[in-house]
Structures are given as structure tokens and as C-alpha cells.
Design an enzyme around this catalytic site. Structure first.
Site, short mmCIF file in Angstrom:
data_model
loop_
_atom_site.label_atom_id
_atom_site.label_comp_id
_atom_site.label_asym_id
_atom_site.label_seq_id
_atom_site.Cartn_x
_atom_site.Cartn_y
_atom_site.Cartn_z
N LYS A 1 0.86 -1.18 0.00
CA LYS A 1 0.00 0.00 0.00
C LYS A 1 0.90 1.23 0.00
O LYS A 1 1.89 1.28 0.75
CB LYS A 1 -0.88 -0.05 1.25
CG LYS A 1 -1.95 1.03 1.35
CD LYS A 1 -2.79 0.81 2.61
CE LYS A 1 -3.97 1.75 2.72
NZ LYS A 1 -4.79 1.50 3.93
N SER B 1 -9.67 1.36 2.72
CA SER B 1 -8.83 2.20 1.90
C SER B 1 -7.74 1.44 1.14
O SER B 1 -7.17 1.98 0.20
CB SER B 1 -8.17 3.27 2.78
OG SER B 1 -7.32 2.67 3.73
N SER C 1 -9.87 -1.16 6.82
CA SER C 1 -9.27 -0.96 5.49
C SER C 1 -8.52 -2.16 4.91
O SER C 1 -8.12 -2.12 3.75
CB SER C 1 -8.34 0.24 5.50
OG SER C 1 -9.10 1.41 5.41
#
Ligand code: GLN
Length: 496
Positions: A82, A157, A181
Site C-alpha cells: 500500500k 482504503s 481498510s
């Protein structure tokens, strides 16, 4: 040497076996992976940066370890990070304009640990700006799409990390989970995602959003891959004082233990508010867990869990407003130096650098922390948090696991919730309690509704990640949801 086919539909442990037997090399695997990612990007947009050269160099080093007989389960395995996990020499954006041009000088501990384990980092995955969101639409670099239906969101996310694993771009990825997330995008894309216990995994070098809530964790397609990834990144880090000294077990040892003796609490009230198809899929999974040895206890009452979401939306923005104060255009990333003075420059930098959702959180958080409101909002939310933890501790004194849907619905359409913060926030109804109490939780695929994946969530006792993985392995041994794969553009593999 005769040409071998690099099958990118394989899991990491299947690749590891193929690499060890010499079926193909890590360089061939990396090359095939990069070609597939490039082919998929126009449709899915899972990445902010793809690191071809570094990936191929890391793969060459992995081939050397393989030749020397010095290979672990992650040697030569392509992974995505990420893009709020710092990577030395590679831009780290947090999907925000305000970090444009920022190139970290060193790796985050989790990136460093994965590399030392031989993993090949292929790129930095897309996310909601500063990890604030549930759809990956709040990215300054454009939205990621769900490989199961390109008109729908992958969740967020950590949507880029989830989408690329679901699309068989890479077998493993890392995300962060502050309120869901990792688990919510895992559910919406039909893969496994694990949020570890607070303090289990180092956050050194990870862009901070809400420091009392978040953890880094792995995405994979099965329990074994997630166990190997967690084993590589977990454990005490002298550079992150919030990491716990608890020894890291060999999570793989848990995988074959089955469900016998596990007591699973089912808070039926959690099912209220979930879509019918989701409830049906989770009920079917529940029945299967029971039939395979788990002891199910229905009707367990967790009345305060419903206060977790409102408490979260005071605590998380409050911490965000403090964490994001550092982005002033002076020390990191983009800065607007056209103003007449320092304050003016900071104001402009933050005005253009942050997107609307981040601004909303900063304003909410600043308000909740301001004199006169601190006691009424922030302190009260912290008190509620303590009560919720006590309630979960009571339930976990009698049971090993708490079961629920991961998300109330399946993947929603792009644009559907992006202008409706409350609808977006409700996507995390079932995932936020684990962050509020700090305990580990996992999401695994448990069915489909109209072609879209459904996720089942298990929450466990502190540092009982092994139990979550054990239950996941047992469920996956009698189901094949995790083997279903979306049809996405891009070569499924290639001749090596
Ligand atoms: N969707 C939640 C939020 O927007 C959780 C995000 C996260 O876990 N990083 O805050």
C-alpha cells in the site's frame, strides 16, 4: 531448458514450490507478473507506482538464494505494498497531492522485513488519500476498480492491494487497517485479509492516520499465504515503541488443527443492517463451521458494539488532525511558496494539497479536540471505547472467536457513496469494533451475491492470529470460494 508456463493463478506457496523445484526462476516469475500488471492497469488501476527495475533486481537476488538453498516461503514471491508504506528511493504518496515528489530515504520496517525474507516488491498500491475512505475513490491518483465488476469499487482504503491480489496480479500484498481498510476490501474482492492485534506489527515508516487504531496486515488468497506473510512482518521493532514483545509463533503450525474445541460467538444483532444475500452467505458459512467441529453460540449480546462507529468518528479524526499537522509543505512533499509569508504558504499548501475527505476529517478532529468540546466529545468517545473493550473481553472470556459479516453489503458502484460520507462510513459498521478494542480480525470469502464476493469476519483474542488462521484454513479446506477468480484482461501467465 524447455519452456515452462508461469501460471500467475498460483498462490505464493505454490509459486514457492515451483521456484524451489526449478520449474521457473524468480526473474521469470517477476517478468510475467510485471507484464500482467501492465496489461491490467488500464482496467483496474491498482497501482500508483510499478517498480520494474527494482523488482527484477530483487528477483535476481532471490534466484541466488534459491540456488544457494537459502530460500524461505517468500523468496522470489511478488508482493505489492500500500502506498503509505515507505520504500527507500521509491515515491511514497499516501495517494495525496501533498506528498507529491516525496521519496523516502529508508524502508518502513515491514517493507524491510519482507525484502529480507526474499519477497520481490513489484509496486506501490493505490489507496484512499491518507487511508481515509472505504472505496479507494478518495485517491488523488484516480479510483481503483473491482476486478469482479469494473463499474464497482474494490472497497478501501487498501483497495489497490486487494484488487491486485484478487485479479491474480500478485499473490500477496500489504495494507493497513484503521477501521476496516484491510478486511472490508478483502471482503469486496473475494480474498483473505488480516488485521493483526494492536502492537503485533511495526508501523515504523508507515504514514500515520489514527495511531491508536491502525495496524499493517497482509492480503492473500488462502490462510497459508497470509500466515507466511504475517510471520515475516510481525514482532517487536525497537523503532516502534508501540510494538509488543510477545514472541511470534510459527503460524503455519496452527493451520492443520481444525475447528474442534473452538467456541464461536455469534452476535446475531450484527446481522441487522446487512443485505439479505450477505446474511444468507454468512449463515451458510456458520452452518459449515458448526458441521466441521466448531461450537456455535448464537444470540451473544454485544450491545455497545453499535457505539463503536460513532466513537471511531471522533477518535480517528482527532488523531488524524494531530498526525496530519506535519504536512505543511516545509518538511515533506509539495509546497506552495508563492505566498507573501510562511503562514500564507502553509495555508495554500494544505488548501490545494489535501482532498475534501481529508479536510473533512481534519476539521472534525480539530473541533473534537478544541477547548470546551474536548470533554464532551473526545474524552467521552475514549470512555465509550473502554466500555466496548470490557464488553468484548467478557465475550472473549467464554469464546475463542466472534463471527459476523465483514461488511453489510457487497461492492457498490463507483460514485454511489462518494458524495455521501455517512453512507460511506457505514461500510465499516462491522469492522470498526476490532480497531476500537485493538484485537485481531480476519475476513475470508464465504460466497457470492449476483457475482459479487461476500466476506465472513472472525475476531479473536489479543495475539490469537494463529486461531484466526486456523479457522480460516479449516473453512477453506471444505469450501472453494477462495479458488474462484474474476475474469480480467491481461495474460494469465506466460511461457518462461
Ligand atoms: N473507512 C474507514 C475510514 O475512512 C477506515 C479506514 C481505514 O481503516 N484506514 O476511516
Amino acid at each position: 531448458m524447455s519452456a515452462a508456463f508461469v501460471d500467475l493463478g498460483r498462490t505464493a506457496h505454490e509459486h514457492a514450490r515451483a521456484l524451489r523445484s526449478g520449474e521457473y526462476t524468480a526473474v521469470e516469475l517477476a517478468g510475467a507478473t510485471l507484464a500482467r500488471l501492465r496489461a491490467q492497469e488500464p482496467a483496474i488501476h491498482a497501482y500508483i507506482t510499478i517498480e520494474d527495475e527494482r523488482a527484477l533486481a530483487a528477483a535476481a537476488a532471490a534466484d541466488e538464494s534459491l540456488r544457494d538453498g537459502d530460500a524461505g516461503p517468500l523468496t522470489g514471491i511478488p508482493v505489492a505494498l500500500k502506498d503509505l508504506i515507505a520504500t527507500a528511493g521509491v515515491p511514497t504518496t499516501a495517494a495525496s497531492r501533498i506528498l507529491e515528489g516525496y521519496v523516502p530515504a529508508e524502508d518502513a520496517t515491514v517493507a524491510d522485513r519482507l525484502r529480507r525474507a526474499g519477497a520481490v516488491v513489484v509496486g506501490k498500491a493505490n489507496l484512499d488519500e491518507f487511508a481515509m475512505g472505504s472505496s479507494t475513490e478518495h485517491s488523488a491518483y484516480g479510483a481503483t476498480r473491482n476486478p469482479w465488476d469494473l463499474d464497482r469499487v474494490p472497497g478501501g482504503s487498501s483497495g489497490g492491494s486487494a484488487a491486485t491480489v484478487a485479479a491474480r496480479g500478485v499473490p500477496l500484498a500489504l495494507g493497513t487497517d484503521t477501521g476496516g481498510s484491510i478486511r472490508q476490501p478483502a471482503a469486496l474482492t473475494g480474498i483473505v485479509g488480516l488485521k493483526p492485534t494492536y502492537g503485533r506489527v511495526s508501523r515504523y515508516g508507515v504514514v500515520a492516520f489514527a495511531s491508536s487504531l491502525e495496524q499493517v496486515g497482509p492480503f492473500g488468497r488462502d490462510a497459508e499465504d497470509v500466515a507466511n506473510a504475517l510471520g515475516a512482518i510481525a514482532g517487536l521493532d525497537p523503532r516502534d515503541s508501540t510494538t509488543a514483545p510477545e514472541p511470534v509463533p510459527d503460524y503455519r503450525e496452527e493451520l492443520g488443527r481444525g475447528l474442534d474445541g473452538l467456541s464461536v460467538a455469534v452476535p446475531d444483532a450484527f446481522f441487522d443492517g446487512a443485505e439479505d444475500g450477505v446474511v444468507e452467505a454468512v449463515e451458510a458459512a456458520l452452518g459449515l463451521l458448526g458441521a466441521n467441529g466448531a461450537r456455535l453460540v448464537r444470540g451473544v449480546d454485544l450491545p455497545l458494539a453499535s457505539a463503536a462507529l460513532p466513537a471511531y468518528y471522533l477518535i480517528a479524526p482527532a488523531e488524524a488532525s494531530a498526525n496530519l499537522a506535519r504536512y505543511d509543505g516545509v518538511k515533506y512533499g509539495a509546497g506552495d511558496t508563492s505566498g507573501p509569508g510562511l503562514w500564507d504558504e502553509m495555508e495554500r499548501t494544505r488548501g490545494v494539497g489535501f482532498g475534501p475527505e481529508v479536510k473533512r476529517r481534519i476539521m472534525l478532529g480539530t473541533y473534537a479536540l478544541s477547548a470546551g468540546y474536548y470533554d464532551a466529545y473526545y474524552l467521552k468517545a475514549q470512555r465509550v471505547r473502554t466500555l466496548i473493550r470490557e464488553e468484548f473481553d467478557d465475550a472473549l472470556a467464554d469464546h475463542d472467536l466472534i463471527l459476523s459479516p465483514t461488511a453489510p453489503g457487497t461492492a457498490f458502484r463507483l460514485g454511489e457513496r462518494v458524495d455521501d460520507p455517512w453512507a460511506m462510513y457505514l461500510s465499516d459498521l462491522y469492522t470498526i469494533p476490532a480497531n476500537i478494542v485493538g484485537y485481531p480480525a480476519i475476513s475470508m470469502p464465504c460466497g457470492f451475491v449476483e457475482g459479487l464476493p461476500v466476506g465472513l469476519q472472525l475476531l479473536g483474542k489479543p495475539f490469537a492470529e494463529g486461531t484466526l488462521l486456523r479457522a480460516t484454513a479449516a473453512y477453506q479446506a471444505v469450501t472453494d470460494w477462495h479458488e474462484r477468480s474474476p475474469s480480467v484482461p491481461g495474460p494469465a501467465g506466460r511461457e518462461a
